[in-house]
Scaffold this motif. Structure first.
Motif, PDB file in Angstrom:
ATOM      1  N   ARG A 273     -48.676  56.104 -55.487  1.00 29.65           N
ATOM      2  CA  ARG A 273     -49.336  55.387 -56.355  1.00 29.65           C
ATOM      3  C   ARG A 273     -48.694  55.521 -58.054  1.00 29.65           C
ATOM      4  O   ARG A 273     -48.746  55.116 -58.756  1.00 29.65           O
ATOM      5  CB  ARG A 273     -50.351  55.840 -56.722  1.00 29.65           C
ATOM      6  CG  ARG A 273     -51.808  55.329 -58.542  1.00 29.65           C
ATOM      7  CD  ARG A 273     -53.503  56.124 -57.716  1.00 29.65           C
ATOM      8  NE  ARG A 273     -53.892  54.984 -56.824  1.00 29.65           N
ATOM      9  CZ  ARG A 273     -54.139  55.385 -55.457  1.00 29.65           C
ATOM     10  NH1 ARG A 273     -54.445  56.741 -55.988  1.00 29.65           N
ATOM     11  NH2 ARG A 273     -54.888  54.112 -54.798  1.00 29.65           N
ATOM     12  N   SER A 274     -48.723  57.206 -58.422  1.00 32.28           N
ATOM     13  CA  SER A 274     -48.042  57.507 -59.243  1.00 32.28           C
ATOM     14  C   SER A 274     -46.180  56.554 -59.712  1.00 32.28           C
ATOM     15  O   SER A 274     -45.940  55.537 -60.828  1.00 32.28           O
ATOM     16  CB  SER A 274     -47.432  58.107 -59.778  1.00 32.28           C
ATOM     17  OG  SER A 274     -48.808  59.547 -59.571  1.00 32.28           O
ATOM     18  N   ILE A 275     -44.948  56.223 -58.554  1.00 31.94           N
ATOM     19  CA  ILE A 275     -43.661  55.495 -58.345  1.00 31.94           C
ATOM     20  C   ILE A 275     -43.732  54.324 -58.697  1.00 31.94           C
ATOM     21  O   ILE A 275     -43.909  53.629 -59.551  1.00 31.94           O
ATOM     22  CB  ILE A 275     -43.418  56.263 -57.463  1.00 31.94           C
ATOM     23  CG1 ILE A 275     -42.085  55.305 -57.666  1.00 31.94           C
ATOM     24  CG2 ILE A 275     -43.471  55.919 -56.463  1.00 31.94           C
ATOM     25  CD1 ILE A 275     -41.120  56.015 -58.520  1.00 31.94           C
ATOM     26  N   GLY A 276     -45.287  53.193 -57.817  1.00 33.52           N
ATOM     27  CA  GLY A 276     -45.855  52.257 -58.221  1.00 33.52           C
ATOM     28  C   GLY A 276     -45.908  51.979 -59.452  1.00 33.52           C
ATOM     29  O   GLY A 276     -45.469  50.651 -59.872  1.00 33.52           O
ATOM     30  N   THR A 277     -47.280  52.881 -60.129  1.00 32.11           N
ATOM     31  CA  THR A 277     -47.411  52.117 -61.487  1.00 32.11           C
ATOM     32  C   THR A 277     -46.172  52.018 -61.842  1.00 32.11           C
ATOM     33  O   THR A 277     -46.214  51.526 -63.269  1.00 32.11           O
ATOM     34  CB  THR A 277     -48.486  53.119 -61.035  1.00 32.11           C
ATOM     35  OG1 THR A 277     -49.292  53.244 -61.397  1.00 32.11           O
ATOM     36  CG2 THR A 277     -49.217  53.154 -62.955  1.00 32.11           C
ATOM     37  N   SER A 278     -45.695  53.545 -62.389  1.00 32.70           N
ATOM     38  CA  SER A 278     -44.123  53.453 -63.238  1.00 32.70           C
ATOM     39  C   SER A 278     -43.037  52.340 -62.886  1.00 32.70           C
ATOM     40  O   SER A 278     -42.808  51.821 -63.708  1.00 32.70           O
ATOM     41  CB  SER A 278     -43.657  54.798 -62.930  1.00 32.70           C
ATOM     42  OG  SER A 278     -44.044  55.759 -63.079  1.00 32.70           O
ATOM     43  N   ILE A 279     -43.032  52.249 -61.660  1.00 29.19           N
ATOM     44  CA  ILE A 279     -42.117  51.025 -61.346  1.00 29.19           C
ATOM     45  C   ILE A 279     -42.663  49.158 -62.511  1.00 29.19           C
ATOM     46  O   ILE A 279     -42.314  49.060 -62.896  1.00 29.19           O
ATOM     47  CB  ILE A 279     -41.537  50.707 -60.208  1.00 29.19           C
ATOM     48  CG1 ILE A 279     -41.072  51.708 -59.420  1.00 29.19           C
ATOM     49  CG2 ILE A 279     -41.250  48.792 -59.502  1.00 29.19           C
ATOM     50  CD1 ILE A 279     -40.912  51.885 -57.935  1.00 29.19           C
ATOM     51  N   SER A 280     -43.916  50.147 -62.095  1.00 24.09           N
ATOM     52  CA  SER A 280     -45.399  47.960 -62.761  1.00 24.09           C
ATOM     53  C   SER A 280     -44.836  48.197 -64.418  1.00 24.09           C
ATOM     54  O   SER A 280     -44.051  47.369 -64.475  1.00 24.09           O
ATOM     55  CB  SER A 280     -46.042  47.941 -62.156  1.00 24.09           C
ATOM     56  OG  SER A 280     -46.156  48.006 -60.763  1.00 24.09           O
ATOM     57  N   VAL A 281     -45.067  48.969 -64.424  1.00 24.63           N
ATOM     58  CA  VAL A 281     -44.853  49.315 -66.273  1.00 24.63           C
ATOM     59  C   VAL A 281     -43.095  49.071 -66.738  1.00 24.63           C
ATOM     60  O   VAL A 281     -43.190  49.151 -67.444  1.00 24.63           O
ATOM     61  CB  VAL A 281     -45.501  50.804 -66.419  1.00 24.63           C
ATOM     62  CG1 VAL A 281     -45.834  50.996 -68.367  1.00 24.63           C
ATOM     63  CG2 VAL A 281     -46.990  50.492 -66.335  1.00 24.63           C
ATOM     64  N   LEU A 282     -42.822  49.809 -65.227  1.00 22.61           N
ATOM     65  CA  LEU A 282     -40.555  49.385 -66.443  1.00 22.61           C
ATOM     66  C   LEU A 282     -41.063  48.078 -66.354  1.00 22.61           C
ATOM     67  O   LEU A 282     -39.941  47.798 -67.285  1.00 22.61           O
ATOM     68  CB  LEU A 282     -39.673  49.768 -65.256  1.00 22.61           C
ATOM     69  CG  LEU A 282     -38.591  50.692 -65.324  1.00 22.61           C
ATOM     70  CD1 LEU A 282     -38.319  51.522 -66.492  1.00 22.61           C
ATOM     71  CD2 LEU A 282     -37.509  51.053 -63.777  1.00 22.61           C
ATOM     72  N   PHE A 283     -41.487  47.225 -65.075  1.00 22.91           N
ATOM     73  CA  PHE A 283     -40.567  45.885 -65.094  1.00 22.91           C
ATOM     74  C   PHE A 283     -41.614  44.821 -66.459  1.00 22.91           C
ATOM     75  O   PHE A 283     -41.134  44.256 -66.605  1.00 22.91           O
ATOM     76  CB  PHE A 283     -41.863  45.298 -63.768  1.00 22.91           C
ATOM     77  CG  PHE A 283     -41.251  43.795 -64.069  1.00 22.91           C
ATOM     78  CD1 PHE A 283     -40.218  43.120 -63.645  1.00 22.91           C
ATOM     79  CD2 PHE A 283     -42.379  43.264 -63.308  1.00 22.91           C
ATOM     80  CE1 PHE A 283     -40.415  41.889 -62.970  1.00 22.91           C
ATOM     81  CE2 PHE A 283     -42.698  41.370 -63.622  1.00 22.91           C
ATOM     82  CZ  PHE A 283     -41.310  41.256 -62.979  1.00 22.91           C
ATOM     83  N   LEU A 284     -43.384  45.642 -66.573  1.00 16.71           N
ATOM     84  CA  LEU A 284     -43.987  45.360 -67.811  1.00 16.71           C
ATOM     85  C   LEU A 284     -42.923  44.654 -68.687  1.00 16.71           C
ATOM     86  O   LEU A 284     -42.976  44.433 -69.447  1.00 16.71           O
ATOM     87  CB  LEU A 284     -44.620  45.480 -67.999  1.00 16.71           C
ATOM     88  CG  LEU A 284     -45.571  45.130 -69.161  1.00 16.71           C
ATOM     89  CD1 LEU A 284     -46.329  43.854 -69.003  1.00 16.71           C
ATOM     90  CD2 LEU A 284     -47.280  46.630 -69.220  1.00 16.71           C
ATOM     91  N   SER A 285     -42.156  46.612 -69.118  1.00 14.12           N
ATOM     92  CA  SER A 285     -42.029  46.835 -70.513  1.00 14.12           C
ATOM     93  C   SER A 285     -40.382  45.546 -70.802  1.00 14.12           C
ATOM     94  O   SER A 285     -40.417  45.588 -71.812  1.00 14.12           O
ATOM     95  CB  SER A 285     -41.149  47.828 -70.584  1.00 14.12           C
ATOM     96  OG  SER A 285     -42.234  48.754 -70.368  1.00 14.12           O
ATOM     97  N   VAL A 286     -40.291  45.702 -69.482  1.00 12.87           N
ATOM     98  CA  VAL A 286     -38.797  44.630 -69.484  1.00 12.87           C
ATOM     99  C   VAL A 286     -39.368  43.007 -70.038  1.00 12.87           C
ATOM    100  O   VAL A 286     -38.387  42.700 -70.600  1.00 12.87           O
ATOM    101  CB  VAL A 286     -38.257  44.358 -68.446  1.00 12.87           C
ATOM    102  CG1 VAL A 286     -37.018  43.152 -68.253  1.00 12.87           C
ATOM    103  CG2 VAL A 286     -36.695  45.657 -68.128  1.00 12.87           C
ATOM    104  N   LEU A 287     -40.453  43.302 -69.745  1.00 11.29           N
ATOM    105  CA  LEU A 287     -40.571  41.529 -69.863  1.00 11.29           C
ATOM    106  C   LEU A 287     -41.306  41.869 -71.356  1.00 11.29           C
ATOM    107  O   LEU A 287     -41.684  40.467 -72.386  1.00 11.29           O
ATOM    108  CB  LEU A 287     -41.864  41.036 -68.893  1.00 11.29           C
ATOM    109  CG  LEU A 287     -41.668  41.176 -66.939  1.00 11.29           C
ATOM    110  CD1 LEU A 287     -42.855  40.288 -66.996  1.00 11.29           C
ATOM    111  CD2 LEU A 287     -40.985  39.555 -67.601  1.00 11.29           C
TER     112      LEU A 287
END
Length: 460
Positions: free
Chosen positions: A396-410
Motif C-alpha cells: 500500500r505505501s509503495i503502491g500509493t507512492s509510485i502512483s502519486v509519483l506518476f501523478l506528479s509527472v502528469l
C-alpha cells in the motif's frame, strides 16, 4: 436514520479521529491556498504594472504552473523513502518547513526564479501530503467513517484554493505572505498532540504506545471502556501481526507484479490520467484565463471565486455520500459529467466564434459550475481515498507512492502544456480534449473499477 447516525463524525468514540483529521488537514488547506493564489495573481504579474516590476510572459506562466508538478514529484520521492522508516507522524511534521518557505520566497521575489522556487515548494508540500495524510487518516479512522474523513483532504484543499483566490484577488501582492505563513506555524504546533497511528506502531512492535494510540483515537480512556478497548485492540494487534507474518518476506518484484497489484496499478494509472487529462486540476490553476478566453460576462476574478465555492460544495457532497453510496458510483457520475460538460463548453465557444451569442454569455460560468461540481464529487473529492484503498496491504505505501509519483509527472506535463494549448489551440479544442479524456475514464471505470467501500486497511 440509524445508518446515518452510525456513520456520524461527531459520535463520542470518533471525535478524536475527527479532531486529528482537522489538524493534519491544516497543511492541505495551506497547500490549497498556495495553489489558488496563482490564478488571480497571474493577471497581476502578467500586466505592465506588475507588483514585481517584471511582467511574466506566456512561457514563464507555463513554467510557473508546471513547477507544482515538479515539486510534487520530489515531495513524493522524499515521503516514499521516509514513510515506513521514520513513521507517519515525522513525515507530517516535515511538511511545515517547505511550506513556510513558499511565502518567504514570494515576499522576497526579485525575479521570476523566486516564484518558480515557491511553486516548486508548494508542489513538494502537496506531493508529500497527498501520500502521508490519507494514509495517516485511513490508519486511525474507524472503517465506517474512513471515507468521510479521508475525503476531507480534498475538502480542505478546495477551501484553501478558495481562500487563495480571495486573498490574491482583494489583497496586495506583498500582504498575502504575512497571512499565509501563519498556517504552517499553527499546523506544526497542533500536530504535537497527535500520537502515531496504532497500525504503524504495531508493525514496529511498540505495543504499549500502539495501545495508547488506539485508545486515544477511539476515545476509550475511561475505566468503563477499558475492557472493551482491550478486546478491540487485541483484534487489531492480531490482525496486524497476522498480516505481518503473511507478508514477512521482504518486498520484492513479485509483490509488485502479482495479479491484485497489477490490477491496482492499472486502476491508479487510469485514475491519475483521468484526473489530469480531463482538465479539472488545470482549470483550478488557470480559471481566470479560461473565463477570459470563453467570453463570459462575469468578471474573471468573481467567476474564479464562484467556482472556488462550487468546488467546496462538490467535495462536501462527496464527504456526505462516499460511505453511503460507495466510491464507484461517485466516480462514474463524476467522469461522465466532466466529459459531457467539457464537450458542451467547447461547442459553445466554437459556435461563439461565428455567431453572436452575447445573450448566452452567462453560459460559460454555468457550464464551468457543472464541470467543477461533478469533478469534485468524484475525480477530485475521493481521488486519494480510492488510490489508497486500491492496493493490497503489503504494497500500500509503495503502491500509493509510485502512483502519486506518476501523478506528479502528469501534473507537471498538464500544467505546462495547458496554457500553451489555450494559447495555440484555442479554448474549444482544449475543452474537447478534456471532455474526451473524461469520457474514456468513465468507460474504463464502468467496465473495471471495483468498489472499495468498507475494505480493511489491515487485511487484504
Amino acid at each position: 436514520m440509524s445508518r446515518i447516525l452510525k456513520n456520524s463524525l461527531v459520535q463520542s468514540e470518533t471525535r478524536y479521529q475527527l479532531l486529528a483529521t482537522v489538524i493534519v488537514n491544516i497543511i492541505t488547506f495551506a497547500h490549497g491556498v498556495g495553489v489558488g493564489w496563482l490564478s488571480p495573481t497571474l493577471t497581476k504579474i502578467s500586466s505592465s504594472d506588475s507588483p514585481l516590476n517584471f511582467p511574466v510572459n506566456i512561457d514563464e506562466v507555463s513554467w510557473l504552473g508546471s513547477m507544482l508538478g515538479l515539486g510534487s514529484l520530489f515531495g513524493n520521492l522524499t515521503i516514499a523513502l521516509l514513510i515506513e522508516r521514520a513513521g507517519r507522524k515525522f513525515c507530517i511534521y516535515l511538511l511545515a518547513g517547505p511550506y513556510a518557505c513558499i511565502w518567504i520566497l514570494i515576499y522576497c521575489a526579485s525575479n521570476v526564479y523566486f516564484l518558480y522556487a515557491a511553486r516548486f515548494l508548494c508542489g513538494f508540500t502537496g506531493g508529500a501530503g497527498y501520500v502521508v495524510v490519507p494514509i495517516f487518516i485511513s490508519e486511525l479512522a474507524d472503517s465506517r467513517i474512513r471515507g468521510a474523513l479521508t475525503s476531507m483532504v480534498m475538502l480542505s484543499v478546495d477551501l484553501g484554493i478558495l481562500a487563495g483566490y480571495i486573498l490574491s484577488t482583494y489583497l496586495a501582492f506583498h500582504i498575502v505572505p504575512f497571512l499565509a505563513i501563519i498556517l504552517p506555524v499553527a499546523y506544526f504546533i497542533a500536530t504535537f498532540m497527535l500520537p502515531e497511528t496504532a497500525p504503524y506502531l504495531l508493525k514496529h512492535h511498540h505495543f504499549t504506545a500502539a495501545e495508547k494510540s488506539f485508545r486515544y483515537y477511539r476515545n476509550q480512556r475511561s475505566a468503563i471502556c477499558e475492557e472493551a478497548s482491550k478486546d478491540e485492540f487485541e483484534e487489531l494487534r492480531t490482525a496486524v501481526l497476522a498480516q505481518q507474518t503473511k507478508n514477512s518476506t521482504p518486498l520484492s518484484y513479485k509483490d509488485l507484479t502479482s495479479k491484485p497489484a497489477l490490477k491496482a496499478f492499472a486502476a491508479s494509472v487510469v485514475l491519475s490520467m483521468g484526473y489530469q487529462f480531463s482538465g479539472v486540476f488545470s482549470f483550478i490553476n488557470y480559471m481566470s484565463d479560461i473565463f477570459k478566453a470563453s467570453g463570459s460576462i462575469v468578471d474573471v476574478n468573481t467567476g474564479t471565486i464562484i467556482i472556488g465555492v462550487v468546488q467546496i460544495i462538490g467535495v462536501y457532497t462527496s464527504t456526505i455520500l462516499v460511505d453511503i453510496v460507495g466510491r464507484r458510483l461517485l466516480m462514474l457520475i463524476s467522469t461522465l459529467g466532466v466529459g459531457i460538460g467539457c464537450i458542451a463548453f467547447g461547442c459553445f465557444t466554437l459556435i461563439g466564434e461565428s455567431y453572436d451569442l452575447s445573450d448566452l454569455n452567462w453560459l460559460p460560468l454555468v457550464l464551468m459550475i457543472f464541470i467543477c461540481y461533478l469533478g469534485n464529487i468524484g475525480l477530485i473529492g475521493i481521488f486519494f481515498l480510492v488510490l489508497v484503498e486500491l492496493f493490497p496491504t503489503k504494497i500500500r505505501s509503495i503502491g500509493t507512492s509510485i502512483s502519486v509519483l506518476f501523478l506528479s509527472v502528469l501534473v507537471f506535463g498538464s500544467l505546462k502544456i495547458f496554457p500553451l494549448m489555450l494559447h495555440y489551440w484555442g479554448i474549444s479544442y482544449t475543452m474537447w480534449f478534456s471532455g474526451v479524456s473524461g469520457l474514456l475514464t468513465f468507460l474504463y471505470f464502468w467496465l473495471f473499477l471495483q468498489e472499495t467501500k468498507g475494505k480493511s486497511m489491515i487485511e487484504d
